[in-house]
Design a protein around this motif. Structure first.
Motif, PDB file in Angstrom:
ATOM      1  N   VAL A 103       0.847  -1.203   0.000  1.00 20.09           N
ATOM      2  CA  VAL A 103       0.000   0.000   0.000  1.00 20.09           C
ATOM      3  C   VAL A 103       0.882   1.254   0.000  1.00 20.09           C
ATOM      4  CG1 VAL A 103      -1.699   1.335   1.331  1.00 20.09           C
ATOM      5  CG2 VAL A 103      -1.980  -1.133   1.078  1.00 20.09           C
ATOM      6  N   MET A 104       1.987   1.208   0.742  1.00 19.18           N
ATOM      7  CA  MET A 104       2.918   2.348   0.754  1.00 19.18           C
ATOM      8  C   MET A 104       3.484   2.589  -0.647  1.00 19.18           C
ATOM      9  SD  MET A 104       4.223   4.775   2.440  1.00 19.18           S
ATOM     10  CE  MET A 104       3.936   4.388   4.162  1.00 19.18           C
ATOM     11  N   ARG A 105       3.740   1.505  -1.364  1.00 17.58           N
ATOM     12  CA  ARG A 105       4.254   1.633  -2.732  1.00 17.58           C
ATOM     13  C   ARG A 105       3.193   2.298  -3.625  1.00 17.58           C
ATOM     14  NH1 ARG A 105       5.911  -3.548  -6.508  1.00 17.58           N
ATOM     15  NH2 ARG A 105       5.673  -2.480  -8.501  1.00 17.58           N
ATOM     16  N   LEU A 106       1.939   1.902  -3.458  1.00 14.38           N
ATOM     17  CA  LEU A 106       0.857   2.518  -4.235  1.00 14.38           C
ATOM     18  C   LEU A 106       0.724   4.006  -3.890  1.00 14.38           C
ATOM     19  CD1 LEU A 106      -2.004  -0.175  -4.091  1.00 14.38           C
ATOM     20  CD2 LEU A 106      -0.575   0.396  -6.052  1.00 14.38           C
ATOM     21  N   LEU A 107       0.885   4.321  -2.604  1.00 12.02           N
ATOM     22  CA  LEU A 107       0.771   5.705  -2.158  1.00 12.02           C
ATOM     23  C   LEU A 107       1.851   6.578  -2.807  1.00 12.02           C
ATOM     24  CD1 LEU A 107      -0.824   7.547  -0.237  1.00 12.02           C
ATOM     25  CD2 LEU A 107       0.748   6.921   1.581  1.00 12.02           C
ATOM     26  N   ASP A 108       3.046   6.043  -2.912  1.00 11.26           N
ATOM     27  CA  ASP A 108       4.131   6.786  -3.581  1.00 11.26           C
ATOM     28  C   ASP A 108       3.814   6.983  -5.062  1.00 11.26           C
ATOM     29  OD1 ASP A 108       5.521   6.922  -1.236  1.00 11.26           O
ATOM     30  OD2 ASP A 108       6.749   5.135  -1.630  1.00 11.26           O
ATOM     31  N   ALA A 109       3.240   5.941  -5.676  1.00 13.99           N
ATOM     32  CA  ALA A 109       2.948   6.010  -7.112  1.00 13.99           C
ATOM     33  C   ALA A 109       1.827   7.007  -7.421  1.00 13.99           C
ATOM     34  CB  ALA A 109       2.566   4.626  -7.636  1.00 13.99           C
ATOM     35  N   LEU A 110       0.976   7.321  -6.404  1.00 13.18           N
ATOM     36  CA  LEU A 110      -0.104   8.295  -6.613  1.00 13.18           C
ATOM     37  C   LEU A 110       0.426   9.697  -6.858  1.00 13.18           C
ATOM     38  CD1 LEU A 110      -3.032   7.652  -4.065  1.00 13.18           C
ATOM     39  CD2 LEU A 110      -3.143   7.572  -6.548  1.00 13.18           C
ATOM     40  N   GLU A 111       1.681   9.943  -6.490  1.00  8.98           N
ATOM     41  CA  GLU A 111       2.233  11.296  -6.586  1.00  8.98           C
ATOM     42  C   GLU A 111       2.963  11.558  -7.887  1.00  8.98           C
ATOM     43  OE1 GLU A 111       4.583  11.943  -3.116  1.00  8.98           O
ATOM     44  OE2 GLU A 111       2.927  11.541  -1.737  1.00  8.98           O
ATOM     45  N   VAL A 112       2.909  10.617  -8.829  1.00  6.47           N
ATOM     46  CA  VAL A 112       3.588  10.835 -10.111  1.00  6.47           C
ATOM     47  C   VAL A 112       2.827  11.887 -10.920  1.00  6.47           C
ATOM     48  CG1 VAL A 112       4.533   8.502 -10.193  1.00  6.47           C
ATOM     49  CG2 VAL A 112       2.316   8.959 -11.252  1.00  6.47           C
ATOM     50  N   THR A 113       3.524  12.516 -11.835  1.00  8.07           N
ATOM     51  CA  THR A 113       2.899  13.595 -12.624  1.00  8.07           C
ATOM     52  C   THR A 113       2.086  13.060 -13.795  1.00  8.07           C
ATOM     53  OG1 THR A 113       4.955  13.773 -13.868  1.00  8.07           O
ATOM     54  CG2 THR A 113       4.648  15.306 -12.019  1.00  8.07           C
ATOM     55  N   ASP A 114       2.401  11.854 -14.252  1.00 14.19           N
ATOM     56  CA  ASP A 114       1.683  11.284 -15.404  1.00 14.19           C
ATOM     57  C   ASP A 114       0.241  10.961 -14.996  1.00 14.19           C
ATOM     58  OD1 ASP A 114       0.809  10.065 -17.655  1.00 14.19           O
ATOM     59  OD2 ASP A 114       2.151   8.340 -17.553  1.00 14.19           O
TER      60      ASP A 114
END
Length: 822
Positions: A103-114
């Motif tokens: 879930v932490m990995r998904l949370l980090d991926a939510l902040e991408v600009t794409d």
């Protein structure tokens, strides 16, 4: 004369001005015949009113049937990303720490600009919140893993991240302008918003519902989440206000792509979660009375209503006409001829004796009448023969058993006692003593007994105490000092809503009007179907039927969410402070809420309550666990096997309760009910055999009976009896008689203006930052005033010379003006 040729006038519709439209002749006869047949065999509805429906039903209503292909899309995006992380294992096989890491990995991926990458990650999170259904075998398993995952997502801070993304989407001017220019909006225009709102709704609804097997950390998380949603943590305002902003933006046509059903459902559940439901309201009311040292409530209203039994609905004119025809055709036994008046006297002697259709009354308001009503041909003084007793229409076990005692303890207000004593003193002594309710000198013994009985049933509401305290604070602002206002979640909500309150109310009523089944489609009305219409319109009959059911279901859910939301707001604000309730009520009244609700009920209400606008095999979570059977036109027409539609009955009761709250103790608004000819509309709603709905209909009829005329009361004795039996009594309220109060003037504007003045004084005293300006001491010393430091902008010294030139030197000064008399 044949039945087909008989002219049957009745109210069928209200036009936009509230005028009655009366179809006549054969069409009218057929319409009323259908309604009569449905009312004759209407069964008792086993409906239990509550804050919400079952959790499964509430989750399934989040998705439209058009969104069904997206369940597989969510799963595919999750598995595509999860496969590289889990190395062949399934989500339900991971340890809690491994799940947290992912879930932490998904949370980090939510902040991408794409943007597309963010949407894929959001869909993967939505799949987790939906309960990783591809790894489950039953619906129970789906709900179990959904609950587990939602608490995990909240613990990892997903909600705050989603909120930031939601704010970005709301402020996305490019998407808004693109949607405004589009001729037709579909699901594709709101994809990102729908995904974000779906996750947030699943989190709010799942965490809100308590279960017996909740872990201690889940209970703590629920309280933390509740306070977080209700506190001004999100940009200085509660989360609900962000959703209110979405509603107003949508209704102003600036963002027509917003998925309004999801927004309204999330808004309703957020307010239900943060402020509390009906059980919590009852507990808060009890605690509030204890704090104010008021006597306890005479009964628990929720329990009393649940114990009530439904009454047999009054007959319509159609049923009475059919009975007349049967009498003429099948008359066998000869009895002495009696006048209609004699029959009325006989029926009034024991209104509960017979429960069948032959004794039910016709509504003279159904005829073309004013307030008094024109007598229908059936009610005129003609000679008829009483019919032989027909066989019972239902088994004896279903007959209504009337309790020995009345369900409600009677109540009396302080002002009722004052009015009674004022009248008695004028009659026996010749002068009055103002508001004195203790002195009984010179009054006869029966008056003493009456006052004693009235005082035994005296009820002081929290609202009366608040009004009295507010009057004292207005009269003595310096003596009593500052009022200590408790920072409750309701108070924070009201404070945030106050600046734009009228916009919020008008927006909600616009949506309610657009979703009402009686509304006609207009070119300038709001398009509420943005989140239900597919990109490609249906081409087969089956697809058209499915979309038609989906659209009707979509509208029903919107009505359900708005009605529940408005009722909750009114009840919580009334408990917090009466004037907070009054300002929302007044905005509702000024925005034509009363005729809107009456227009909603001006339909075949039995058809609306028994509507089958649902396809069970497409409901979540059934559709993601079981194999999808082949849909046919026959299976779609058949619908479910339920006796009634829970959400529609829930909506009807909520709207009736709102109407009661708006009109209670308001003479001018009660007269609006009379002017809009609400009596026949409400009387038709009595056909629904559900005790709670009948109670609120009877309350609305009770407050206007004295204005409907003697003929209406005479012809509706069964309705009058039901009011007597089910509605609370006010001991000296002459609701059943039209006394001199009929002559009381109806000045709507004066009453509402007086109320508005009280509301504005309350808001000014309590919330105006400069409220003590008029009481602040004045500095009369010239040197002191000129010597005060004045805050100037940082760049003022750059433009000081220009300012002098513009404001001082270039301005002509009229010195001779000083010499002239003012």
């Amino acid at each position: 004369m044949q039945a087909e040729d008989m002219e049957v006038p009745f109210i069928n519709n209200l036009n936009d001005n509230g005028d009655r439209l009366r179809p006549r002749g054969k069409d009218a006869f057929k319409d009323q015949q259908k309604e009569s047949e449905s009312s004759m065999d209407s069964p008792n509805l086993e409906f239990e009113y509550g804050d919400t429906d079952t959790l499964t039903a509430e989750l399934s209503e989040l998705y439209s049937y058009t969104e069904e292909p997206e369940f597989a899309l969510n799963r595919d995006y999750f598995e595509e990303d999860f496969r590289s992380h889990a190395r062949g294992r399934r989500w339900i096989e991971l340890s809690l720490e491994e799940q947290r890491a992912y879930v932490m990995r998904l949370l980090d991926a939510l902040e991408v600009t794409d943007r597309d990458r963010r949407l894929k990650v959001a869909r993967a999170i939505l799949y987790l919140a939906q309960g990783v259904f591809d790894e489950c075998d039953t619906e129970v398993d789906v709900l179990h893993w959904s609950r587990h995952n939602v608490f995990l997502l909240y613990d990892m801070g997903i909600f705050t991240a989603l909120l930031e993304l939601l704010s970005m989407e709301i402020d996305n001017s490019q998407a808004c302008s693109s949607a405004v220019r589009k001729p037709a909006i579909s699901l594709a225009d709101s994809t990102e918003l729908r995904v974000l709102l779906s996750i947030m709704y699943l989190m709010v609804e799942t965490i809100r519902v308590q279960t017996e097997d909740d872990r201690p950390e889940w209970t703590a998380a629920r309280e933390a989440f509740k306070n977080e949603l209700g506190s001004p943590l999100y940009n200085g305002e509660p989360f609900a206000l962000l959703l209110f902003t979405m509603v107003t933006k949508f209704c102003s046509m600036n963002a027509p792509h917003f998925p309004m059903k999801k927004v309204l459902l999330l808004l309703w559940k957020t307010i239900l979660f943060t402020l509390g439901g009906f059980e919590e309201l009852q507990e808060m009311k009890v605690r509030g009375r204890e704090r104010l040292n008021l006597p306890p409530l005479p009964e628990n209203s929720i329990k009393v209503v649940r114990a009530m039994r439904a009454a047999s609905p009054p007959a319509s004119a159609m049923e009475l006409i059919e009975q007349q025809q049967q009498q003429k055709r099948g008359r066998r036994s000869r009895r002495p001829l009696v006048k209609q008046d004699s029959l009325d006297t006989y029926n009034e002697r024991d209104p509960f004796k017979n429960d069948d259709a032959r004794e039910e009354e016709e509504d003279p308001e159904d005829t073309d009448s004013g307030i008094e009503g024109e007598v229908d041909p059936l009610d005129r003084d003609v000679i008829i023969q009483p019919p032989p007793p027909p066989p019972p229409l239902r088994p004896p076990t279903e007959r209504v058993n009337f309790p020995k005692g009345l369900p409600w303890a009677p109540k009396v207000r302080e002002k009722d006692i004052e009015h009674f004593l004022e009248t008695s003193r004028n009659k026996f002594i010749g002068f009055t003593l103002g508001n004195d309710t203790e002195t009984l000198v010179g009054l006869p013994r029966p008056i003493h007994e009456s006052v004693k009985t009235l005082k035994q049933h005296k009820y002081v509401s929290i609202a009366e105490v608040q009004i009295k305290k507010e009057e004292e604070l207005q009269q003595c602002p310096l003596t009593l000092g500052e009022e200590e206002v408790e920072e409750t979640l309701t108070e924070i909500m009201y404070l945030g809503m106050l600046p734009n309150l009228s916009q919020y109310v008008i927006a909600l009523l616009k949506l309610l009007l657009a979703a009402a089944p009686t509304s006609k489609a207009k070119t300038d009305s709001i398009n509420i179907l943005a989140d239900v219409l597919p990109e490609e319109m249906p081409i087969t009959v089956l697809q058209s039927m499915k979309l038609g059911i989906d659209v009707n279901r979509h509208k029903e859910i919107i009505v359900k969410a708005i009605s529940a939301l408005l009722l909750l707001l009114l009840k919580h604000l009334k408990l917090n402070h009466i004037y907070q309730f009054e300002i929302v009520s007044q905005h509702l009244v000024f925005a034509n809420c009363i005729p809107l609700i009456l227009k909603f009920f001006n339909q075949n209400i039995m058809s609306y309550i028994s509507a089958k606008n649902s396809i069970c095999v497409l409901d979540f979570p059934h559709c993601v666990v079981h194999e999808m059977p082949e849909l046919t036109a026959e299976s779609l027409e058949a619908g479910d096997n339920n006796q009634f539609c829970w959400r529609n009955l829930f909506s009807c009761i909520n709207l009736l309760r709102i109407l009661n709250k708006l009109t209670k103790w308001k003479h001018s608004r009660t007269m609006m009910l009379v002017v809009f000819k609400s009596a026949p509309i409400l009387k038709r709603a009595l056909k629904v055999k559900q005790a709670m709905m009948q109670l609120y209909v009877l309350k609305l009829l009770k407050i206007q009976t004295k204005y409907l005329g003697r003929q209406w009361r005479k012809s509706n004795m069964k309705t009058m009896s039901a009011i007597y039996q089910k509605v609370r009594h006010r001991l000296n309220d002459d609701w059943a008689y039209g006394n001199d109060i009929d002559a009381r003037p109806w000045d709507f504007q004066a009453e509402e203006c007086a109320l508005r003045e009280c509301i504005e004084k309350f808001n000014s005293r309590r919330y105006d930052k400069n409220k003590n300006g008029e009481f602040a001491p004045v500095d009369n010393c010239l040197q002191s005033v000129l010597g005060q430091r004045v805050e100037l902008p940082e760049d003022f010294h750059y433009s000081y010379e220009m300012w002098l030139e513009r404001e001082v030197f270039s301005q002509p000064i009229q010195w001779e003006g000083l010499l002239q008399n003012p």
